[in-house]
Design a protein around this motif. Structure first.
Motif, PDB file in Angstrom:
ATOM      1  N   LEU A  22       0.719  -1.348  -0.185  1.00 17.85           N
ATOM      2  CA  LEU A  22      -0.114  -0.002  -0.115  1.00 17.85           C
ATOM      3  C   LEU A  22       0.742   1.444  -0.103  1.00 17.85           C
ATOM      4  O   LEU A  22       2.098   1.301   0.625  1.00 17.85           O
ATOM      5  CB  LEU A  22      -0.911   0.049   1.249  1.00 17.85           C
ATOM      6  CG  LEU A  22      -1.987  -1.099   1.320  1.00 17.85           C
ATOM      7  CD1 LEU A  22      -2.818  -0.916   2.574  1.00 17.85           C
ATOM      8  CD2 LEU A  22      -2.604  -1.281   0.131  1.00 17.85           C
ATOM      9  N   SER A  23       0.419   2.408  -0.505  1.00 15.94           N
ATOM     10  CA  SER A  23       1.060   3.510  -0.444  1.00 15.94           C
ATOM     11  C   SER A  23       0.992   4.142   1.077  1.00 15.94           C
ATOM     12  O   SER A  23       0.261   3.620   1.830  1.00 15.94           O
ATOM     13  CB  SER A  23       0.228   4.629  -1.249  1.00 15.94           C
ATOM     14  OG  SER A  23      -1.077   4.780  -1.032  1.00 15.94           O
ATOM     15  N   ASP A  24       1.922   5.195   1.343  1.00 15.50           N
ATOM     16  CA  ASP A  24       1.880   5.541   2.874  1.00 15.50           C
ATOM     17  C   ASP A  24       0.555   6.239   3.099  1.00 15.50           C
ATOM     18  O   ASP A  24       0.328   6.264   4.325  1.00 15.50           O
ATOM     19  CB  ASP A  24       2.842   6.829   2.806  1.00 15.50           C
ATOM     20  CG  ASP A  24       4.327   5.907   2.507  1.00 15.50           C
ATOM     21  OD1 ASP A  24       4.574   4.870   3.038  1.00 15.50           O
ATOM     22  OD2 ASP A  24       5.344   6.464   2.383  1.00 15.50           O
ATOM     23  N   GLY A  25      -0.195   6.805   2.285  1.00 10.43           N
ATOM     24  CA  GLY A  25      -1.483   7.262   2.710  1.00 10.43           C
ATOM     25  C   GLY A  25      -2.698   6.412   3.078  1.00 10.43           C
ATOM     26  O   GLY A  25      -3.585   6.568   3.296  1.00 10.43           O
ATOM     27  N   GLU A  26      -2.576   5.194   2.493  1.00  2.26           N
ATOM     28  CA  GLU A  26      -3.489   4.146   2.590  1.00  2.26           C
ATOM     29  C   GLU A  26      -3.392   3.381   4.046  1.00  2.26           C
ATOM     30  O   GLU A  26      -2.421   3.424   4.816  1.00  2.26           O
ATOM     31  CB  GLU A  26      -3.458   3.033   1.565  1.00  2.26           C
ATOM     32  CG  GLU A  26      -3.866   3.578   0.236  1.00  2.26           C
ATOM     33  CD  GLU A  26      -3.576   2.316  -0.892  1.00  2.26           C
ATOM     34  OE1 GLU A  26      -4.741   2.081  -1.259  1.00  2.26           O
ATOM     35  OE2 GLU A  26      -2.339   2.112  -0.953  1.00  2.26           O
ATOM     36  N   LYS A  27      -4.592   3.310   4.576  1.00  3.97           N
ATOM     37  CA  LYS A  27      -4.636   2.472   5.754  1.00  3.97           C
ATOM     38  C   LYS A  27      -4.500   1.078   5.832  1.00  3.97           C
ATOM     39  O   LYS A  27      -5.122   0.411   4.883  1.00  3.97           O
ATOM     40  CB  LYS A  27      -6.144   2.917   6.547  1.00  3.97           C
ATOM     41  CG  LYS A  27      -6.443   4.359   7.039  1.00  3.97           C
ATOM     42  CD  LYS A  27      -7.631   4.856   7.699  1.00  3.97           C
ATOM     43  CE  LYS A  27      -7.829   6.123   8.072  1.00  3.97           C
ATOM     44  NZ  LYS A  27      -8.896   6.351   8.781  1.00  3.97           N
ATOM     45  N   PRO A  28      -3.839   0.394   6.742  1.00  4.21           N
ATOM     46  CA  PRO A  28      -3.884  -0.984   6.838  1.00  4.21           C
ATOM     47  C   PRO A  28      -5.166  -1.824   6.743  1.00  4.21           C
ATOM     48  O   PRO A  28      -6.115  -1.099   7.468  1.00  4.21           O
ATOM     49  CB  PRO A  28      -3.262  -1.274   8.017  1.00  4.21           C
ATOM     50  CG  PRO A  28      -2.392   0.163   8.369  1.00  4.21           C
ATOM     51  CD  PRO A  28      -3.319   0.968   8.026  1.00  4.21           C
ATOM     52  N   TYR A  29      -5.542  -2.696   5.969  1.00  2.02           N
ATOM     53  CA  TYR A  29      -6.721  -3.490   6.146  1.00  2.02           C
ATOM     54  C   TYR A  29      -6.454  -4.985   5.879  1.00  2.02           C
ATOM     55  O   TYR A  29      -5.211  -5.251   5.616  1.00  2.02           O
ATOM     56  CB  TYR A  29      -7.723  -3.151   5.009  1.00  2.02           C
ATOM     57  CG  TYR A  29      -7.245  -3.189   3.551  1.00  2.02           C
ATOM     58  CD1 TYR A  29      -7.419  -4.469   2.950  1.00  2.02           C
ATOM     59  CD2 TYR A  29      -6.549  -2.638   2.880  1.00  2.02           C
ATOM     60  CE1 TYR A  29      -7.149  -4.650   1.718  1.00  2.02           C
ATOM     61  CE2 TYR A  29      -6.260  -2.724   1.609  1.00  2.02           C
ATOM     62  CZ  TYR A  29      -6.577  -3.804   0.968  1.00  2.02           C
ATOM     63  OH  TYR A  29      -6.185  -4.239  -0.370  1.00  2.02           O
ATOM     64  N   ILE A  30      -7.400  -5.848   6.111  1.00  2.58           N
ATOM     65  CA  ILE A  30      -7.159  -7.217   6.120  1.00  2.58           C
ATOM     66  C   ILE A  30      -8.449  -7.918   5.476  1.00  2.58           C
ATOM     67  O   ILE A  30      -9.676  -7.429   5.308  1.00  2.58           O
ATOM     68  CB  ILE A  30      -7.307  -7.872   7.822  1.00  2.58           C
ATOM     69  CG1 ILE A  30      -7.051  -9.410   7.641  1.00  2.58           C
ATOM     70  CG2 ILE A  30      -8.595  -7.540   8.385  1.00  2.58           C
ATOM     71  CD1 ILE A  30      -6.966 -10.053   8.845  1.00  2.58           C
ATOM     72  N   GLU A  31      -7.967  -8.567   4.570  1.00  2.00           N
ATOM     73  CA  GLU A  31      -8.977  -9.239   3.593  1.00  2.00           C
ATOM     74  C   GLU A  31      -9.032 -10.885   4.091  1.00  2.00           C
ATOM     75  O   GLU A  31      -8.040 -11.480   4.715  1.00  2.00           O
ATOM     76  CB  GLU A  31      -8.398  -9.363   2.175  1.00  2.00           C
ATOM     77  CG  GLU A  31      -8.698  -8.113   1.481  1.00  2.00           C
ATOM     78  CD  GLU A  31      -8.431  -8.279   0.164  1.00  2.00           C
ATOM     79  OE1 GLU A  31      -9.063  -7.641  -0.522  1.00  2.00           O
ATOM     80  OE2 GLU A  31      -7.184  -8.943  -0.276  1.00  2.00           O
ATOM     81  N   TYR A  32     -10.379 -11.463   4.238  1.00  2.00           N
ATOM     82  CA  TYR A  32     -10.303 -12.785   4.763  1.00  2.00           C
ATOM     83  C   TYR A  32     -11.710 -13.369   4.488  1.00  2.00           C
ATOM     84  O   TYR A  32     -12.558 -12.493   3.787  1.00  2.00           O
ATOM     85  CB  TYR A  32     -10.253 -12.750   6.227  1.00  2.00           C
ATOM     86  CG  TYR A  32     -11.396 -11.879   6.914  1.00  2.00           C
ATOM     87  CD1 TYR A  32     -12.725 -12.471   7.413  1.00  2.00           C
ATOM     88  CD2 TYR A  32     -11.064 -10.389   7.040  1.00  2.00           C
ATOM     89  CE1 TYR A  32     -13.439 -11.513   8.105  1.00  2.00           C
ATOM     90  CE2 TYR A  32     -12.096  -9.601   7.707  1.00  2.00           C
ATOM     91  CZ  TYR A  32     -13.446 -10.163   8.199  1.00  2.00           C
ATOM     92  OH  TYR A  32     -14.387  -9.442   8.658  1.00  2.00           O
ATOM     93  N   GLN A  33     -11.891 -14.623   4.670  1.00  2.00           N
ATOM     94  CA  GLN A  33     -13.196 -15.285   4.445  1.00  2.00           C
ATOM     95  C   GLN A  33     -13.496 -15.901   5.620  1.00  2.00           C
ATOM     96  O   GLN A  33     -12.755 -16.673   6.407  1.00  2.00           O
ATOM     97  CB  GLN A  33     -13.001 -16.146   3.310  1.00  2.00           C
ATOM     98  CG  GLN A  33     -12.775 -15.783   2.040  1.00  2.00           C
ATOM     99  CD  GLN A  33     -12.247 -16.764   1.048  1.00  2.00           C
ATOM    100  OE1 GLN A  33     -11.269 -17.430   0.929  1.00  2.00           O
ATOM    101  NE2 GLN A  33     -13.290 -16.802  -0.055  1.00  2.00           N
ATOM    102  N   ARG A  34     -14.771 -15.762   6.151  1.00  2.00           N
ATOM    103  CA  ARG A  34     -15.390 -16.140   7.364  1.00  2.00           C
ATOM    104  C   ARG A  34     -16.203 -17.371   7.145  1.00  2.00           C
ATOM    105  O   ARG A  34     -17.285 -17.679   6.634  1.00  2.00           O
ATOM    106  CB  ARG A  34     -16.057 -15.163   8.276  1.00  2.00           C
ATOM    107  CG  ARG A  34     -16.479 -15.647   9.532  1.00  2.00           C
ATOM    108  CD  ARG A  34     -17.075 -14.532  10.386  1.00  2.00           C
ATOM    109  NE  ARG A  34     -15.887 -13.915  11.033  1.00  2.00           N
ATOM    110  CZ  ARG A  34     -15.248 -14.072  12.114  1.00  2.00           C
ATOM    111  NH1 ARG A  34     -15.564 -15.507  12.692  1.00  2.00           N
ATOM    112  NH2 ARG A  34     -14.451 -13.506  12.806  1.00  2.00           N
TER     113      ARG A  34
END
Length: 203
Positions: A161-173
């Motif tokens: 990600l670029s420095d301006g983007e927030k961390p996020y998580i992708e997953y399947q539940r």
């Protein structure tokens, strides 16, 4: 295939049971023993009949037990193979078909004390034929439907990600247990981080 069909297919796979009297060997030995005992009774050899009976039982045991043990091991091996096939060909594709969720990461830290046994809880860990995926031992908290979910595991991480983007998580539940140690929970999780992200909180 829906979740009920996946569960039903798995329930049809049952553990092997030890059968001390396998067919048809048991029937053959039993018929021979009965025939000999009847012949001795007809001939009037009562004392010999009492001697032959225990001997026939011992002979029958040594003939039947190895076959029973072999059949049990073969059945157990087949059971394990059936479970592996079910996981790989039915359970895994079902989980991969679930919608991929994307949630904002609000807390993350590396946990170097996390044992590799946690990673091996994944029922599909040894079934994938792809190259080994590098994972990171982390504790991560993220927003899920208005609530905070926290998980501790070896997860895939990416710093693209670029420095301006927030961390996020992708997953399947997976919302319910499928059986055979494929339990409800988070699968195929991947954490996305900025390129310059620094883990300031390390356990």
């Amino acid at each position: 295939m829906n979740v009920y069909q996946v569960i039903e297919t798995g329930q049809k796979i049952v553990p092997a049971e030890f059968n001390f009297f396998p067919e048809p060997i048991f029937s053959i030995v039993l018929c021979i023993a009965i025939a000999i005992l009847i012949a001795l009774l007809i001939s009037g050899e009562i004392e010999l009949c009492y001697m032959v009976g225990p001997i026939m039982l011992l002979i029958g045991f040594f003939l039947i037990f190895p076959t029973s043990l072999h059949d049990y091991h073969a059945s157990t091996k087949q059971y394990d193979s059936d479970i592996e096939h079910w996981k790989k060909e039915i359970a895994m594709p079902y989980i991969h078909s679930l919608p991929v969720k994307k949630s904002e990461v609000i807390y993350i830290k590396i946990d170097p004390e996390l044992g590799t046994d946690v990673m091996n809880i994944d029922p599909f860990y040894n079934l994938t034929n792809s190259k080994e995926v590098r994972r990171t031992p982390v504790v991560v908290s993220f927003k899920e439907e208005g609530e905070v979910t926290t998980t501790t595991d070896w997860l895939t991480t990416s710093m693209e990600l670029s420095d301006g983007e927030k961390p996020y998580i992708e997953y399947q539940r997976l919302d319910r247990d499928l059986g055979h140690d494929v339990n409800a929970g988070i699968y195929n999780a991947k954490i996305h981080l900025p390129k310059s992200y620094t883990f300031t909180d390390i356990k």
